[in-house]
Design an enzyme around this catalytic site. Structure first.
Site, PDB file in Angstrom:
ATOM      1  CB  SER A 260      -0.883   0.038   1.249  1.00  0.00           C
ATOM      2  OG  SER A 260      -0.117   0.428   2.371  1.00  0.00           O
ATOM      3  CG  ASP A 261       1.598   5.860  -1.231  1.00  0.00           C
ATOM      4  OD1 ASP A 261       2.481   5.914  -0.335  1.00  0.00           O
ATOM      5  OD2 ASP A 261       1.541   6.686  -2.153  1.00  0.00           O
ATOM      6  CD1 TRP A 262       4.833   4.952   5.111  1.00  0.00           C
ATOM      7  CD2 TRP A 262       4.727   3.831   3.178  1.00  0.00           C
ATOM      8  NE1 TRP A 262       5.847   4.012   5.088  1.00  0.00           N
ATOM      9  CE2 TRP A 262       5.806   3.319   3.928  1.00  0.00           C
ATOM     10  CE3 TRP A 262       4.452   3.257   1.939  1.00  0.00           C
ATOM     11  CZ2 TRP A 262       6.614   2.276   3.483  1.00  0.00           C
ATOM     12  CZ3 TRP A 262       5.259   2.210   1.482  1.00  0.00           C
ATOM     13  CH2 TRP A 262       6.316   1.736   2.251  1.00  0.00           C
ATOM     14  N   GLY A 264      -2.535   4.106   2.621  1.00  0.00           N
ATOM     15  CA  GLY A 264      -3.445   3.918   1.485  1.00  0.00           C
ATOM     16  C   GLY A 264      -4.477   2.822   1.690  1.00  0.00           C
TER      17      GLY A 264
END
Ligand code: BGC
Length: 716
Positions: A260-262, A264
């Site tokens: 995941s993006d941080w 996300g």
């Protein structure tokens, strides 16, 4: 530095790594070893692998010899160490690294070999810093020139971005590091990035926004992919069944980790079932992450099958196996950090990244024997940029600003004055007056203009508001040029700016954010030690309203939805289709020499090596100094059954030639160079006539030929 030697060294390292990894990691035995490990793990241990237990790491399972996975940003070098909780730097002194030129500049080289070298440098430094996964390259297409992260992306064209991505990833992963292609997908603005819901038609998704990710997976074998912050068709990208399960893992067969993006991830069930394999950066205690205790509880209650977790765990183990981490196999210590070799690579790449936009009366290159004085003007001449831009920031071992580079190169016989020329706080007429006075008495004036690489000016988390140079720089440049027509503007920024002063200055060089050796590379180009050969990887519009997302009025979205109404017509595709004159077109870049194109020939292939036709042309250096030319090949279809953009880049090649020398350039085209995406059928390459256009930019086509395809074929 000796590029050839470096490329050989990288190639040999890649080969060695290939054999080292190929030997013990027979696919079959790896998968059975993974099965064995999965069967030995407790639920708790498995859960520990799929969410963060630190800002940039996951828990391992020491009992089974499964190590922690350490990650770092990113796309321009290895980021400094960040505290386990929070975003503050740790203050260590062993985490300096090499700051490479911005990725947009890398794209301007149109040189996948340089991208490989760039990736190799970062991979070697990651290794030395004990990282396993590097969060890059960043591959989102430049849909608007305002996007705050354009500097870390690779421009507006899917083919160019794909080629550079493949080079970058191969170079990095050959060092035994897992790359992470990001941000999947349609993360084309920073405004409302966590909530904006992107709507676009299927064809645009396939033809414009996905190709670089697909090439990363299918050609470069990228081991990790990062989900984007935004939503796509109503679902967050990190939990997006269509993007992750159907396309990435289903159609493309991606076997690695989706990270995941941080912050996300948003929901346990959606994350667990829709393709996310590792949750990072969520706010709050690590055990409360969506894929931590709530995931475990849902499995225990029978709400989510344990097979969903096992698949994620397998992916983690597979990536570990691929980089030699499993069973302590062959993950070697090593790598190297902050070496002169890496600094030289940063300089080489920047030298090829710079784009000469204007050079009236051959003002450049400067002749150090004839120049007695230079008035250097502008804050960007002294500013340092490495530690800027958001997650792409680097704690660079050092950074050579433009002024320092010029002083070093010009030597003691040239008198160099410096004036700031503008202030970020107020329009300061006195500062302009000082700069004008200095310009008046100097042989030439060099204005380092551009953007500061901070909030609202090329940084993560915000987009630019317009294309104007801030802090009164337009007025400054206009007045300096009035005082001294031999005014050279060096732009340091992450993409297009308006240039109302263009007609009045002598020369303009686009230097991007130039990496730690930037000042030296800029001096090399200004003094002609290096002949510039970069080409614009994005269109520079005359004004913002000319560019597609702004002409359509869709940016930055309405009621939380961003509709990509311009469809396929991104970048030059739009300018060509609408007949709008850009300030500088895609693919544009001047040289200190001139190139002549001739003898365009097409050589049909039987397709057995995957190619349908080879395109050959001769390029001659007809000027008076050595130089490199990027030959660009655009394809257009005569009578497509669905409307297509006027032309599309499908090949390019760089050729270096001595003055008076000529050489042949060969560019292969496979079936995909002729295909478009029909949502009803798949990738269709039709029986039709295609124009092959070869030239020096998208608006400087030198040679054309027609290629007739005899059959229509469809592929998924
Ligand atoms: C960025 C990512 C980055 C991550 C970790 C996020 O804010 O969007 O590109 O990798 O932070 O620093």
């Amino acid at each position: 530095m000796n590029q050839t030697r470096f490329r050989w060294a990288s190639a040999i390292a890649a080969l060695v790594m290939f054999f080292v990894r190929a030997l013990p990691l027979h696919a079959q035995s790896v998968e059975s070893r993974i099965d064995q490990l999965v069967s030995q793990m407790t639920l708790e241990e498995k859960i520990g692998l799929v969410h963060a237990d630190s800002k940039f790491a996951t828990a391992g399972v020491p009992r089974l010899g499964i190590p922690r996975l350490w990650m770092s940003d990113g796309p321009e070098g290895v980021r400094e160490e960040i505290e386990t909780n929070g975003w503050r730097p740790t203050g260590r002194t062993d985490d300096f690294s090499t700051w490479m030129p911005a990725d947009l500049g890398l794209a301007a080289t149109f040189d996948p070999d340089l991208a490989r070298e760039y990736g190799a440098v970062i991979g070697q430094e990651a290794k030395a810093r004990g990282k396993h996964i590097m969060l890059g390259p960043s591959l989102n297409i430049q849909r608007t020139p305002l996007n705050g992260r354009n500097f870390e992306y690779m421009g507006e064209d899917p083919w160019l971005t794909s080629r550079m991505a493949v080079g970058f990833i191969r170079g990095e992963q050959a060092q035994g590091i897992a790359s992470c292609a990001k941000h999947f997908a349609a993360n084309n603005q920073e405004t409302d990035r966590g909530t904006i819901d992107v709507e676009m038609d299927e064809r645009t998704l396939r033809e414009i926004y996905l190709p670089a990710f697909r090439a990363s997976v299918q050609e470069a074998g990228v081991l990790c992919v990062m989900g984007a912050y935004n939503k796509f068709r109503g679902q967050h990208c990190c939990e997006n069944d269509y993007l992750l399960n159907k396309i990435l893992k289903g159609e493309w067969g991606f076997k690695g980790i989706v990270i995941s993006d941080w912050g996300g991830a948003h929901n346990t069930k959606a994350a667990a079932l829709n393709g996310l394999d590792l949750e990072m950066g969520t706010r709050g205690p690590y055990e409360d992450y969506f894929l931590a205790n709530p995931f475990r509880d849902a499995i225990e209650k029978g709400e989510i099958p344990v097979s969903a977790l096992d698949d994620k765990v397998r992916r983690h183990l597979r990536v570990m196996a691929a980089i030699g981490l499993l069973d302590g196999a062959s993950w070697s210590e090593g790598g190297e950090l902050d070496t002169p070799r890496h600094q030289a690579a940063a300089r080489d790449i920047e030298e090829e990244a710079m784009v000469l936009l204007k050079n009236a009366g051959n003002l450049l290159p400067l002749n150090s024997a004839k120049i007695n004085s230079i008035a250097v003007i502008g804050e960007n001449a002294e500013r340092r940029f490495a530690h800027a831009g958001g997650s792409a920031e680097i704690k660079s071992l050092y950074e050579v600003p433009g002024l320092q580079g010029l002083i070093q190169r010009a030597g003691p016989n040239v008198n160099i004055s410096f004036s700031m020329g503008y202030s970020r706080e107020k329009n300061d007429d006195q500062m302009i007056a000082q700069a004008v006075a200095a310009a008046k008495v100097a042989d030439v004036a060099v204005v380092f203009a551009g953007l500061p690489h901070d909030w609202y000016y090329d940084t993560e988390g915000s987009d630019r508001h317009d294309l104007k140079l801030p802090f009164g720089q337009d007025e400054l440049i206009r007045r300096v040029a009035e005082a001294n027509p031999k005014t050279i503007v060096v732009l340091i920024d992450g993409g297009a700016v308006e240039m109302p002063w263009l007609d009045h200055v002598g020369a303009v060089v686009e230097a991007w954010y130039p990496g730690m050796e930037g000042g030296n590379a800029i001096a090399d180009v200004l003094f002609g030690d290096v002949n510039p050969s970069g080409k614009l990887p994005c269109t520079f519009p005359k004004q913002l309203s000319d560019s597609p997302a702004h002409a359509m009025g869709s940016f930055p979205g309405k009621n939380g939805v961003e509709r990509y109404d311009e469809g396929l017509l991104v970048g030059y595709r739009w300018f060509d289709a609408k007949n709008i004159e850009p300030l500088f077109p895609f693919g544009f870049g001047l040289s200190y020499t001139q190139f002549d194109y001739s003898n365009l020939e097409l050589f049909p292939e039987d397709g057995s090596d995957g190619h349908e036709v080879w395109v050959k042309c001769t390029v001659a250096n007809i000027g008076s100094c050595a130089g490199a030319e990027v030959v660009q090949l655009y394809v257009s279809q005569a009578h497509p059954s669905l409307p297509r953009p006027p032309k599309e880049l499908k090949g390019f090649a760089r050729i270096k030639l001595e003055a008076g020398e000529h050489g042949d350039v060969w560019i292969p085209l496979d079936r995909s160079a002729f295909a478009f995406y029909d949502p009803a059928r798949g990738w269709v390459a039709e029986k039709d006539d295609f124009t092959i256009e070869v030239g020096s930019s998208s608006r400087d086509i030198r040679l054309t030929k027609t290629w007739s395809r005899a059959e229509t074929s469809v592929q998924k």
